[in-house]
Design an enzyme around this catalytic site. Sequence first.
Site, PDB file in Angstrom:
ATOM      1  N   GLY A  97       0.570  -1.546   0.054  1.00 27.85           N
ATOM      2  CA  GLY A  97       0.075   0.195  -0.031  1.00 27.85           C
ATOM      3  C   GLY A  97       0.876   1.257  -0.148  1.00 27.85           C
ATOM      4  CB  ALA A  98       4.423   1.685  -1.066  1.00 26.38           C
ATOM      5  CB  ALA A  99       0.809   4.468  -3.959  1.00 23.89           C
ATOM      6  N   PRO A 128      -5.563  -1.793  15.122  1.00 23.36           N
ATOM      7  CG  PRO A 128      -8.192  -1.834  16.666  1.00 23.36           C
ATOM      8  CD  PRO A 128      -5.901  -2.271  16.196  1.00 23.36           C
ATOM      9  CG  PHE A 149      -0.227   1.555  14.736  1.00 25.23           C
ATOM     10  CD1 PHE A 149       1.265  -0.009  14.862  1.00 25.23           C
ATOM     11  CD2 PHE A 149      -1.045   1.146  13.265  1.00 25.23           C
ATOM     12  CE1 PHE A 149       0.947  -0.768  14.880  1.00 25.23           C
ATOM     13  CE2 PHE A 149      -0.434  -0.360  13.057  1.00 25.23           C
ATOM     14  CZ  PHE A 149      -0.506  -1.398  13.942  1.00 25.23           C
ATOM     15  CG  HIS A 188     -11.678   8.992  11.183  1.00 27.30           C
ATOM     16  ND1 HIS A 188     -13.075   8.426  12.321  1.00 27.30           N
ATOM     17  CD2 HIS A 188     -10.744   8.365  11.607  1.00 27.30           C
ATOM     18  CE1 HIS A 188     -12.050   7.511  12.941  1.00 27.30           C
ATOM     19  NE2 HIS A 188     -10.037   7.631  12.217  1.00 27.30           N
ATOM     20  CE  LYS A 213     -11.834   5.129   9.512  1.00 28.63           C
ATOM     21  NZ  LYS A 213     -10.858   3.902   8.781  1.00 28.63           N
ATOM     22  N   GLY A 248     -12.322   1.604  12.898  1.00 32.08           N
ATOM     23  CA  GLY A 248     -11.835   0.226  13.730  1.00 32.08           C
ATOM     24  C   GLY A 248     -11.680   0.075  15.174  1.00 32.08           C
TER      25      GLY A 248
HETATM   26  P1  NAD Z   1      -5.337   5.287   0.589  1.00 31.26           P
HETATM   27  O1  NAD Z   1      -6.554   5.454   0.251  1.00 31.26           O
HETATM   28  O2  NAD Z   1      -4.795   6.103   1.080  1.00 31.26           O
HETATM   29  O3  NAD Z   1      -4.084   3.902   0.263  1.00 31.26           O
HETATM   30  C1  NAD Z   1      -4.104   2.387   0.400  1.00 31.26           C
HETATM   31  C2  NAD Z   1      -3.689   2.337  -0.665  1.00 31.26           C
HETATM   32  O4  NAD Z   1      -3.784   0.543  -0.685  1.00 31.26           O
HETATM   33  C3  NAD Z   1      -3.628   2.598  -2.350  1.00 31.26           C
HETATM   34  O5  NAD Z   1      -2.456   2.914  -2.771  1.00 31.26           O
HETATM   35  C4  NAD Z   1      -4.127   1.238  -2.821  1.00 31.26           C
HETATM   36  O6  NAD Z   1      -3.274   1.260  -3.908  1.00 31.26           O
HETATM   37  C5  NAD Z   1      -3.772   0.275  -2.004  1.00 31.26           C
HETATM   38  N1  NAD Z   1      -4.006  -0.676  -2.290  1.00 31.26           N
HETATM   39  C6  NAD Z   1      -5.655  -1.365  -2.702  1.00 31.26           C
HETATM   40  N2  NAD Z   1      -5.130  -2.033  -3.140  1.00 31.26           N
HETATM   41  C7  NAD Z   1      -4.117  -3.417  -2.577  1.00 31.26           C
HETATM   42  C8  NAD Z   1      -3.517  -4.427  -2.714  1.00 31.26           C
HETATM   43  N3  NAD Z   1      -4.477  -5.454  -3.092  1.00 31.26           N
HETATM   44  N4  NAD Z   1      -2.374  -5.230  -2.362  1.00 31.26           N
HETATM   45  C9  NAD Z   1      -1.109  -3.981  -2.194  1.00 31.26           C
HETATM   46  N5  NAD Z   1      -2.030  -2.284  -2.412  1.00 31.26           N
HETATM   47  C10 NAD Z   1      -3.305  -2.117  -2.380  1.00 31.26           C
HETATM   48  O7  NAD Z   1      -5.314   4.590   2.537  1.00 31.26           O
HETATM   49  P2  NAD Z   1      -5.241   5.128   3.313  1.00 31.26           P
HETATM   50  O8  NAD Z   1      -5.677   6.627   3.927  1.00 31.26           O
HETATM   51  O9  NAD Z   1      -2.836   5.428   3.460  1.00 31.26           O
HETATM   52  O10 NAD Z   1      -5.508   4.291   5.092  1.00 31.26           O
HETATM   53  C11 NAD Z   1      -5.163   2.749   4.830  1.00 31.26           C
HETATM   54  C12 NAD Z   1      -5.700   2.264   5.814  1.00 31.26           C
HETATM   55  O11 NAD Z   1      -4.817   2.525   7.286  1.00 31.26           O
HETATM   56  C13 NAD Z   1      -7.370   2.295   5.827  1.00 31.26           C
HETATM   57  O12 NAD Z   1      -7.627   1.318   5.976  1.00 31.26           O
HETATM   58  C14 NAD Z   1      -7.188   2.841   6.569  1.00 31.26           C
HETATM   59  O13 NAD Z   1      -8.377   3.151   7.581  1.00 31.26           O
HETATM   60  C15 NAD Z   1      -5.893   2.493   7.779  1.00 31.26           C
HETATM   61  N6  NAD Z   1      -4.937   3.366   8.663  1.00 31.26           N
HETATM   62  C16 NAD Z   1      -4.926   3.171   9.772  1.00 31.26           C
HETATM   63  C17 NAD Z   1      -4.336   3.335  11.222  1.00 31.26           C
HETATM   64  C18 NAD Z   1      -3.807   3.300  12.259  1.00 31.26           C
HETATM   65  O14 NAD Z   1      -3.104   3.257  13.181  1.00 31.26           O
HETATM   66  N7  NAD Z   1      -3.869   1.270  11.962  1.00 31.26           N
HETATM   67  C19 NAD Z   1      -3.448   5.132  10.708  1.00 31.26           C
HETATM   68  C20 NAD Z   1      -4.917   5.839   9.662  1.00 31.26           C
HETATM   69  C21 NAD Z   1      -4.930   4.873   8.779  1.00 31.26           C
END
Ligand code: NAD
Length: 240
Positions: free
Chosen positions: A7-9, A101, A103, A130, A134, A140
Amino acid sequence: MRVAVIGAAGRMGQTVCAAVEGASDLELVARLDEGDDPRSLEGLADVAIEFTIPSQSEANVHALLDAGVAAVVGTTGWTEEALRRVREHAQRANGHAFIAPNFALSAVLAMRFAAMATPHFESVEVIELHHPNKVDAPSGTALHTARGIAAARAGLPAVPDATQEGFEARGMEIDGVRVHAVRLAGMVAHEEILLGNPGEVLTIRADSFDRSSFMPGVLLAARKVLSLPGLTVGLDALLD
Ligand code: NAD
């Protein structure tokens, strides 16, 4: 330690890549996103940090366990059933998975304080707020908070509520605890726990204003996950 980011992008993925690159004991060896196969990390990475989308996260974790790569997961939307499947797989594969859920230290402490306070109050409700991008609701963190509160209220009378109609305005009920989700431009990630008794209210509130708030917890989990057998859920498991 060799670290990959899945999900690096994405918004979180980019922040995690920068944090890993800034840590002298960690080496960023791969940036994966949609279309890349996590199994390609076999032998290449020790740990993969996964922040993708709820519908894809479980499949990614199973693929990482198959590849012998430890998983640190921040993607939200996990169900008890999905956690059970990952727990079984991790045990079977002698693998390592860590799912949190939230960090952010403030959120983790808010959850803990809410569970501590709740037996002393008649009423409790959770409000999470949020940014509007989202995709899952409630968050979570709010689900985890509500379940923790419900466990701490075990054996106590139900929260008083005389509502006869308009239940849709009362939020979602999680194990007897009402959870409300607000989506608002300008917000990042926020949570309030309201605890009430006749004549008094205690409000516990955690605010993450910036994604940097999650990075110390993410890097801590990456450093510790290989020492934790099977599946571990929640950052509090790593804090004294
Ligand atoms: P985002 O939409 O900016 O990024 C998601 C990325 O995942 C995108 O680059 C997308 O192309 C990629 N992706 C989609 N399907 C994929 C796959 N099968 N394999 C690899 N990459 C894939 O979202 P975000 O804001 O970065 O949030 C990501 C997740 O993290 C969400 O579920 C969010 O709720 C969660 N989050 C958790 C915390 C925490 O502390 N646990 C904090 C912030 C966000």
